[in-house]
Design a protein around this motif. Sequence first.
Motif, PDB file in Angstrom:
ATOM      1  N   MET A 293       6.930  17.027  11.633  1.00  0.00           N
ATOM      2  CA  MET A 293       7.634  17.285  10.372  1.00  0.00           C
ATOM      3  C   MET A 293       6.723  17.096   9.153  1.00  0.00           C
ATOM      4  O   MET A 293       7.058  17.513   8.059  1.00  0.00           O
ATOM      5  CB  MET A 293       8.838  16.342  10.236  1.00  0.00           C
ATOM      6  N   VAL A 294       5.569  16.471   9.343  1.00  0.00           N
ATOM      7  CA  VAL A 294       4.691  16.113   8.234  1.00  0.00           C
ATOM      8  C   VAL A 294       3.641  17.188   8.025  1.00  0.00           C
ATOM      9  O   VAL A 294       2.983  17.634   8.964  1.00  0.00           O
ATOM     10  CB  VAL A 294       4.020  14.750   8.509  1.00  0.00           C
ATOM     11  N   LYS A 295       3.480  17.602   6.764  1.00  0.00           N
ATOM     12  CA  LYS A 295       2.443  18.591   6.409  1.00  0.00           C
ATOM     13  C   LYS A 295       1.190  17.914   5.875  1.00  0.00           C
ATOM     14  O   LYS A 295       0.081  18.311   6.194  1.00  0.00           O
ATOM     15  CB  LYS A 295       2.975  19.567   5.347  1.00  0.00           C
ATOM     16  N   VAL A 296       1.362  16.876   5.018  1.00  0.00           N
ATOM     17  CA  VAL A 296       0.231  16.214   4.366  1.00  0.00           C
ATOM     18  C   VAL A 296       0.517  14.718   4.236  1.00  0.00           C
ATOM     19  O   VAL A 296       1.663  14.331   3.950  1.00  0.00           O
ATOM     20  CB  VAL A 296      -0.002  16.795   2.942  1.00  0.00           C
TER      21      VAL A 296
ATOM     22  N   HIS B 264      14.125  18.630   4.757  1.00  0.00           N
ATOM     23  CA  HIS B 264      14.979  18.496   5.937  1.00  0.00           C
ATOM     24  C   HIS B 264      15.863  17.275   5.696  1.00  0.00           C
ATOM     25  O   HIS B 264      15.382  16.259   5.198  1.00  0.00           O
ATOM     26  CB  HIS B 264      14.106  18.296   7.184  1.00  0.00           C
ATOM     27  N   PRO B 265      17.151  17.346   6.049  1.00  0.00           N
ATOM     28  CA  PRO B 265      18.051  16.228   5.769  1.00  0.00           C
ATOM     29  C   PRO B 265      17.630  14.908   6.418  1.00  0.00           C
ATOM     30  O   PRO B 265      17.972  13.842   5.913  1.00  0.00           O
ATOM     31  CB  PRO B 265      19.408  16.685   6.315  1.00  0.00           C
ATOM     32  N   GLU B 266      16.853  14.967   7.494  1.00  0.00           N
ATOM     33  CA  GLU B 266      16.464  13.736   8.187  1.00  0.00           C
ATOM     34  C   GLU B 266      14.991  13.369   7.983  1.00  0.00           C
ATOM     35  O   GLU B 266      14.473  12.484   8.661  1.00  0.00           O
ATOM     36  CB  GLU B 266      16.760  13.879   9.684  1.00  0.00           C
ATOM     37  N   PHE B 267      14.322  14.025   7.029  1.00  0.00           N
ATOM     38  CA  PHE B 267      12.891  13.784   6.838  1.00  0.00           C
ATOM     39  C   PHE B 267      12.600  12.328   6.483  1.00  0.00           C
ATOM     40  O   PHE B 267      11.790  11.670   7.134  1.00  0.00           O
ATOM     41  CB  PHE B 267      12.321  14.727   5.772  1.00  0.00           C
TER      42      PHE B 267
ATOM     43  N   PHE C 298       0.840  -1.191   0.000  1.00  0.00           N
ATOM     44  CA  PHE C 298       0.000   0.000   0.000  1.00  0.00           C
ATOM     45  C   PHE C 298       0.880   1.248   0.000  1.00  0.00           C
ATOM     46  O   PHE C 298       1.642   1.468   0.940  1.00  0.00           O
ATOM     47  CB  PHE C 298      -0.899  -0.006   1.246  1.00  0.00           C
ATOM     48  N   PRO C 299       0.797   2.069  -1.064  1.00  0.00           N
ATOM     49  CA  PRO C 299       1.608   3.291  -1.111  1.00  0.00           C
ATOM     50  C   PRO C 299       0.970   4.420  -0.294  1.00  0.00           C
ATOM     51  O   PRO C 299      -0.230   4.652  -0.376  1.00  0.00           O
ATOM     52  CB  PRO C 299       1.631   3.642  -2.599  1.00  0.00           C
ATOM     53  N   ILE C 300       1.788   5.089   0.490  1.00  0.00           N
ATOM     54  CA  ILE C 300       1.355   6.241   1.281  1.00  0.00           C
ATOM     55  C   ILE C 300       2.227   7.422   0.876  1.00  0.00           C
ATOM     56  O   ILE C 300       3.455   7.318   0.884  1.00  0.00           O
ATOM     57  CB  ILE C 300       1.501   5.975   2.793  1.00  0.00           C
ATOM     58  N   LYS C 301       1.604   8.522   0.506  1.00  0.00           N
ATOM     59  CA  LYS C 301       2.356   9.725   0.142  1.00  0.00           C
ATOM     60  C   LYS C 301       2.443  10.642   1.352  1.00  0.00           C
ATOM     61  O   LYS C 301       1.432  10.929   1.986  1.00  0.00           O
ATOM     62  CB  LYS C 301       1.693  10.436  -1.034  1.00  0.00           C
ATOM     63  N   VAL C 302       3.671  11.077   1.636  1.00  0.00           N
ATOM     64  CA  VAL C 302       3.935  11.921   2.802  1.00  0.00           C
ATOM     65  C   VAL C 302       4.703  13.146   2.332  1.00  0.00           C
ATOM     66  O   VAL C 302       5.706  13.016   1.636  1.00  0.00           O
ATOM     67  CB  VAL C 302       4.780  11.163   3.851  1.00  0.00           C
ATOM     68  N   MET C 303       4.214  14.339   2.698  1.00  0.00           N
ATOM     69  CA  MET C 303       4.897  15.568   2.306  1.00  0.00           C
ATOM     70  C   MET C 303       5.252  16.396   3.533  1.00  0.00           C
ATOM     71  O   MET C 303       4.505  16.430   4.505  1.00  0.00           O
ATOM     72  CB  MET C 303       4.019  16.380   1.366  1.00  0.00           C
ATOM     73  N   GLY C 304       6.415  17.037   3.442  1.00  0.00           N
ATOM     74  CA  GLY C 304       6.853  17.890   4.537  1.00  0.00           C
ATOM     75  C   GLY C 304       7.922  18.853   4.065  1.00  0.00           C
ATOM     76  O   GLY C 304       8.365  18.803   2.917  1.00  0.00           O
TER      77      GLY C 304
END
Length: 89
Positions: free
Chosen positions: A84-87, A24-27, A15-21
């Motif tokens: 750190m997560v926006k969406v 940041h080097p450690e995101f 299951f693909p999950i899209k994460v945006m933020g």
Amino acid sequence: MSPVNESLFEFPCDFPIKVMGKAHPEFAETIVTVVRQFDASFDATRVETRPSSGGNYIGLTVTVRAHSREQLDDIYRALTGHPMVKVVL
């Protein structure tokens, strides 16, 4: 009468999950750590990274091996609640 299975997915499944933020080097590493709380065997090579055109944000597609709807719900809750997560899609 048996309970109705409301899931459209057959588990286990990828299951693909899209994460945006914010970029940041450690995101990516941080997101992998969050996902591993719910799937200890999660393979970090299953993360695709796309920086935004301006370079201010980063998008990740994290493909998890989902074993239940509850597991997916838990992952979504943990990701959306992370600072750190926006969406999450």
